[in-house]
Scaffold this active site. Structure first.
Site, PDB file in Angstrom:
ATOM      1  N   GLY A 184       0.796  -1.217   0.000  1.00 57.04           N
ATOM      2  CA  GLY A 184       0.000   0.000   0.000  1.00 57.04           C
ATOM      3  C   GLY A 184       0.830   1.268   0.000  1.00 57.04           C
ATOM      4  O   GLY A 184       1.697   1.449   0.836  1.00 57.04           O
ATOM      5  N   SER A 185       0.576   2.186  -0.934  1.00 58.24           N
ATOM      6  CA  SER A 185       1.391   3.380  -1.055  1.00 58.24           C
ATOM      7  C   SER A 185       0.853   4.256  -2.181  1.00 58.24           C
ATOM      8  O   SER A 185      -0.301   4.116  -2.577  1.00 58.24           O
ATOM      9  CB  SER A 185       2.843   2.985  -1.322  1.00 58.24           C
TER      10      SER A 185
END
EC number: 4.1.1.65
Length: 217
Positions: A184-185
């Site tokens: 996640g990013s």
């Protein structure tokens, strides 16, 4: 299913942990062990799913700007890019959930002219200040249309490992891999002000395939 090379360390830890917890659950919980094993098996499967490498036909591009990652467009705005351009640019930000493919791809074709890793904070990836305050990388490519295009991998609250393989002087090919982010990013792309933006906030993108903008020759 083909797995990304960045999966090796994580899968070893996940496999050892799964085996240990499964053994303890069966030994101590006996008939109740399935209450632990079933959700654990789902989590174990999600680790494999996260590191999947989908087969995609990557085309040649000259003026097109390609989505660098799978995710959702969360920001399109005019900003001042102070690290490389030192001028105003259009920022397109794409957020990746833990369920997205996390391969990072070049948005344009050209030559890599700059790369730098920045240590930093771990604000949630959709926070506006994460672009300048979070752990991140910055890469610049001199495009085939003779524009400097800057893009950043940004770590989020969960993502704590950013990898980028490019070197200054490398030939960048739009849609081809240059790095990876775990769990996640966000990816930010900074484009010239006269760029034609072909995406909108809320659009879902497929990295290496979808065209998000077109630059002037």
């Amino acid at each position: 299913m083909k797995l990304h090379k960045e999966s090796r360390g994580t899968l070893i830890v996940a496999s050892v942990s799964f085996a240990l917890i499964a053994f303890l659950a069966v030994y101590f919980l006996e008939g109740w062990s399935l209450l632990v094993l079933l959700p654990l098996l789902v989590l174990y499967g999600l680790v494999f799913w996260f590191f999947r490498v989908p087969e995609r036909e990557i085309l040649e591009h000259h003026e097109n700007v390609i989505a660098p990652v799978d995710g959702k467009v969360v920001m399109i705005k005019k900003v001042y890019e102070e690290e490389i351009l030192k001028s105003e640019a259009i920022q397109v930000s794409i957020f990746m959930s833990p369920l997205n493919v996390h391969i990072c791809r070049y948005p344009v074709s050209g030559q890599v002219t700059y790369k730098k890793y920045h240590p930093g904070k771990y604000l949630v990836a959709w926070h506006e200040k994460s672009s300048t305050e979070n752990e991140r990388t910055t890469v610049a490519v001199q495009s085939r249309t003779d524009h400097t295009v800057v893009f950043r991998q940004i770590a989020g609250y969960v993502a704590r490992r950013i990898v980028f393989y490019c070197k200054e002087g490398d030939q960048a090919k739009a849609g081809h891999e240059f790095g990876f982010i775990k769990f996640g990013s966000r990816m930010d792309v900074f484009l010239p002000l006269d760029t034609e933006i072909l995406c909108k906030i809320g659009d879902k993108t497929k990295g290496g395939i979808d065209i998000i903008a077109k630059m002037q020759s």
